[in-house]
Design a protein around this motif. Sequence first.
Motif, PDB file in Angstrom:
ATOM      1  N   VAL A 178      63.074  18.859 -78.174  1.00 33.19           N
ATOM      2  CA  VAL A 178      62.733  18.647 -76.881  1.00 33.19           C
ATOM      3  C   VAL A 178      62.641  17.517 -76.161  1.00 33.19           C
ATOM      4  CG1 VAL A 178      61.562  20.479 -76.037  1.00 33.19           C
ATOM      5  CG2 VAL A 178      63.611  19.947 -74.448  1.00 33.19           C
ATOM      6  N   GLN A 179      63.425  16.811 -75.010  1.00 29.16           N
ATOM      7  CA  GLN A 179      62.720  15.780 -74.456  1.00 29.16           C
ATOM      8  C   GLN A 179      62.594  15.674 -73.206  1.00 29.16           C
ATOM      9  OE1 GLN A 179      63.026  11.973 -76.299  1.00 29.16           O
ATOM     10  NE2 GLN A 179      62.940  12.321 -78.278  1.00 29.16           N
ATOM     11  N   GLU A 180      63.900  16.334 -72.917  1.00 34.03           N
ATOM     12  CA  GLU A 180      63.673  16.482 -71.081  1.00 34.03           C
ATOM     13  C   GLU A 180      64.485  18.064 -71.079  1.00 34.03           C
ATOM     14  OE1 GLU A 180      66.678  13.623 -69.493  1.00 34.03           O
ATOM     15  OE2 GLU A 180      68.438  14.802 -68.662  1.00 34.03           O
ATOM     16  N   VAL A 181      63.826  18.834 -70.556  1.00 30.16           N
ATOM     17  CA  VAL A 181      63.920  19.723 -69.945  1.00 30.16           C
ATOM     18  C   VAL A 181      64.857  19.778 -68.047  1.00 30.16           C
ATOM     19  CG1 VAL A 181      63.066  22.772 -69.055  1.00 30.16           C
ATOM     20  CG2 VAL A 181      62.859  20.873 -71.507  1.00 30.16           C
ATOM     21  N   THR A 182      66.500  20.696 -67.532  1.00 34.07           N
ATOM     22  CA  THR A 182      66.091  21.185 -66.207  1.00 34.07           C
ATOM     23  C   THR A 182      66.759  22.154 -65.863  1.00 34.07           C
ATOM     24  OG1 THR A 182      67.652  18.835 -66.630  1.00 34.07           O
ATOM     25  CG2 THR A 182      68.583  19.986 -65.312  1.00 34.07           C
ATOM     26  N   LEU A 183      65.639  22.597 -64.936  1.00 37.35           N
ATOM     27  CA  LEU A 183      65.275  23.700 -64.146  1.00 37.35           C
ATOM     28  C   LEU A 183      66.204  24.087 -63.423  1.00 37.35           C
ATOM     29  CD1 LEU A 183      62.101  25.092 -64.967  1.00 37.35           C
ATOM     30  CD2 LEU A 183      64.095  24.830 -66.818  1.00 37.35           C
ATOM     31  N   LEU A 184      67.646  24.831 -62.882  1.00 29.82           N
ATOM     32  CA  LEU A 184      67.750  24.768 -61.883  1.00 29.82           C
ATOM     33  C   LEU A 184      67.777  26.238 -60.715  1.00 29.82           C
ATOM     34  CD1 LEU A 184      71.938  25.221 -63.156  1.00 29.82           C
ATOM     35  CD2 LEU A 184      70.230  22.803 -62.710  1.00 29.82           C
ATOM     36  N   ALA A 185      67.868  25.738 -58.986  1.00 31.48           N
ATOM     37  CA  ALA A 185      67.608  26.949 -58.457  1.00 31.48           C
ATOM     38  C   ALA A 185      68.163  26.288 -57.191  1.00 31.48           C
ATOM     39  CB  ALA A 185      65.821  26.983 -58.431  1.00 31.48           C
ATOM     40  N   ASP A 186      67.855  27.945 -56.645  1.00 29.64           N
ATOM     41  CA  ASP A 186      68.946  27.346 -54.548  1.00 29.64           C
ATOM     42  C   ASP A 186      67.278  26.887 -54.431  1.00 29.64           C
ATOM     43  OD1 ASP A 186      67.412  29.429 -54.652  1.00 29.64           O
ATOM     44  OD2 ASP A 186      69.601  30.614 -53.557  1.00 29.64           O
ATOM     45  N   GLU A 187      68.113  26.319 -52.917  1.00 26.63           N
ATOM     46  CA  GLU A 187      66.610  26.457 -51.606  1.00 26.63           C
ATOM     47  C   GLU A 187      66.618  27.792 -51.405  1.00 26.63           C
ATOM     48  OE1 GLU A 187      65.820  25.282 -47.068  1.00 26.63           O
ATOM     49  OE2 GLU A 187      68.427  24.971 -48.062  1.00 26.63           O
ATOM     50  N   TRP A 188      65.245  28.359 -51.320  1.00 27.77           N
ATOM     51  CA  TRP A 188      64.363  28.989 -51.320  1.00 27.77           C
ATOM     52  C   TRP A 188      62.748  29.070 -51.252  1.00 27.77           C
ATOM     53  CZ3 TRP A 188      62.420  33.555 -55.578  1.00 27.77           C
ATOM     54  CH2 TRP A 188      62.223  34.831 -54.913  1.00 27.77           C
ATOM     55  N   CYS A 189      62.884  28.339 -49.901  1.00 31.44           N
ATOM     56  CA  CYS A 189      60.807  27.603 -49.659  1.00 31.44           C
ATOM     57  C   CYS A 189      60.684  29.139 -48.979  1.00 31.44           C
ATOM     58  CB  CYS A 189      61.601  26.792 -48.548  1.00 31.44           C
ATOM     59  SG  CYS A 189      60.554  25.126 -49.065  1.00 31.44           S
ATOM     60  N   PRO A 190      59.122  28.663 -49.731  1.00 35.68           N
ATOM     61  CA  PRO A 190      58.514  28.271 -50.231  1.00 35.68           C
ATOM     62  C   PRO A 190      58.160  28.161 -51.659  1.00 35.68           C
ATOM     63  CG  PRO A 190      56.861  29.932 -49.153  1.00 35.68           C
ATOM     64  CD  PRO A 190      58.628  29.793 -48.870  1.00 35.68           C
ATOM     65  N   TYR A 191      59.197  28.920 -52.003  1.00 35.65           N
ATOM     66  CA  TYR A 191      58.722  28.701 -53.842  1.00 35.65           C
ATOM     67  C   TYR A 191      60.179  27.247 -54.024  1.00 35.65           C
ATOM     68  CZ  TYR A 191      58.132  33.237 -53.105  1.00 35.65           C
ATOM     69  OH  TYR A 191      57.383  34.720 -52.459  1.00 35.65           O
ATOM     70  N   THR A 192      61.338  27.644 -53.957  1.00 37.28           N
ATOM     71  CA  THR A 192      62.091  25.884 -54.217  1.00 37.28           C
ATOM     72  C   THR A 192      61.915  25.496 -52.901  1.00 37.28           C
ATOM     73  OG1 THR A 192      63.544  27.261 -54.669  1.00 37.28           O
ATOM     74  CG2 THR A 192      62.233  26.184 -56.550  1.00 37.28           C
ATOM     75  N   CYS A 193      61.931  23.871 -52.745  1.00 38.32           N
ATOM     76  CA  CYS A 193      62.074  23.593 -50.977  1.00 38.32           C
ATOM     77  C   CYS A 193      63.407  22.620 -51.374  1.00 38.32           C
ATOM     78  CB  CYS A 193      61.189  23.122 -50.696  1.00 38.32           C
ATOM     79  SG  CYS A 193      60.143  24.722 -50.117  1.00 38.32           S
ATOM     80  N   LEU A 194      64.430  22.183 -50.420  1.00 39.28           N
ATOM     81  CA  LEU A 194      64.447  20.735 -50.325  1.00 39.28           C
ATOM     82  C   LEU A 194      63.404  19.185 -50.503  1.00 39.28           C
ATOM     83  CD1 LEU A 194      66.800  21.312 -47.274  1.00 39.28           C
ATOM     84  CD2 LEU A 194      67.951  21.019 -49.244  1.00 39.28           C
ATOM     85  N   PRO A 195      64.077  18.118 -51.130  1.00 37.60           N
ATOM     86  CA  PRO A 195      63.039  17.375 -51.243  1.00 37.60           C
ATOM     87  C   PRO A 195      61.622  17.071 -50.370  1.00 37.60           C
ATOM     88  CG  PRO A 195      65.666  16.459 -51.758  1.00 37.60           C
ATOM     89  CD  PRO A 195      65.612  17.662 -51.251  1.00 37.60           C
ATOM     90  N   ASP A 196      60.488  17.854 -51.050  1.00 37.52           N
ATOM     91  CA  ASP A 196      59.635  16.973 -50.161  1.00 37.52           C
ATOM     92  C   ASP A 196      59.021  15.930 -51.177  1.00 37.52           C
ATOM     93  OD1 ASP A 196      57.021  17.208 -48.837  1.00 37.52           O
ATOM     94  OD2 ASP A 196      58.150  18.154 -47.082  1.00 37.52           O
ATOM     95  N   LYS A 197      57.683  15.361 -50.588  1.00 37.82           N
ATOM     96  CA  LYS A 197      56.765  15.006 -51.372  1.00 37.82           C
ATOM     97  C   LYS A 197      55.703  15.333 -51.751  1.00 37.82           C
ATOM     98  CE  LYS A 197      54.373  10.757 -52.490  1.00 37.82           C
ATOM     99  NZ  LYS A 197      54.534   8.626 -52.487  1.00 37.82           N
ATOM    100  N   ASP A 198      55.129  15.853 -50.008  1.00 35.65           N
ATOM    101  CA  ASP A 198      54.219  16.539 -50.183  1.00 35.65           C
ATOM    102  C   ASP A 198      54.457  18.095 -50.675  1.00 35.65           C
ATOM    103  OD1 ASP A 198      52.825  14.575 -50.143  1.00 35.65           O
ATOM    104  OD2 ASP A 198      53.716  14.601 -47.237  1.00 35.65           O
ATOM    105  N   LYS A 199      55.488  18.288 -50.132  1.00 34.56           N
ATOM    106  CA  LYS A 199      55.474  20.294 -50.752  1.00 34.56           C
ATOM    107  C   LYS A 199      57.334  20.541 -51.166  1.00 34.56           C
ATOM    108  CE  LYS A 199      52.384  22.130 -47.225  1.00 34.56           C
ATOM    109  NZ  LYS A 199      52.054  23.194 -46.052  1.00 34.56           N
TER     110      LYS A 199
END
Length: 249
Positions: free
Chosen positions: A26-47
């Motif tokens: 394996v050289q690449e791993v892609t994990l999928l999620a939905d928006e479930w902030c604060p666990y998985t959020c929309l793109p944000d460099k800081d959070k």
Amino acid sequence: MSPHKSLYPFVFLLSVHSAMVHSDTVQEVTLLADEWCPYTCLPDKDKPGILVEVGEMIFANSQTEFNFQLINWSRAVNNVRAGKSQGLLGAYIGDAPDFIFHSHPILFSQMCFYTKPSDSWTFTGFESLTKRVISVINGYSYGDKFDQYMVKHPSNIINITGDKLLERELLMLQTKRINTILEDKFVFGKKAEEFGLVSKGCLAREGVYMAFSPANEALSTELAGWVDQELEKLKSNGKIELILKKYLD
């Protein structure tokens, strides 16, 4: 996750270096999620989300490229089950019990019942749900006991699909299509306060994991083992606790 929405065209590319998981597998791993902030959020460099930051750290000592993509949760589960992506990020075991999980959860999620403050009802056990109409997110697991309850009592459950799910649940509560919202306390707690809702009791805590595809058992077992190894280090050195404080304090 634990708790999950239509396609979000966002991918986080978290490239890492030094020792690989196993360069020949394996050289690449892609994990999928939905928006479930604060666990998985929309793109944000800081959070970008608690689990995104933990995932970045877990693969920081490998040369594996960690890709994280937000899509509809049901679609995410189906894609990973078919082997189109390597895993889910933010899964309860009940979300996909046929997947391959690491041994210990990254953290714990707790689903709570929210109502209007004028509602005198309180959750005291599953027998107290008789007259409740509860909104849930299509495809989510809420833990084994509540999952079984949903199967046995479909007339008490309203499944929500599509976009802007929390907003739609709030509208349904205001228009009396439902009388109860069931959601993770960290995902929904602040919004509940904002709209004057109150928690009326919670389900048992559930572990939140990365869950890897059963379509490639050897690779998934290897990845789960790597997560266990690195997760133990992150817990012992206090780095996960620091991430939690960043989002939850």
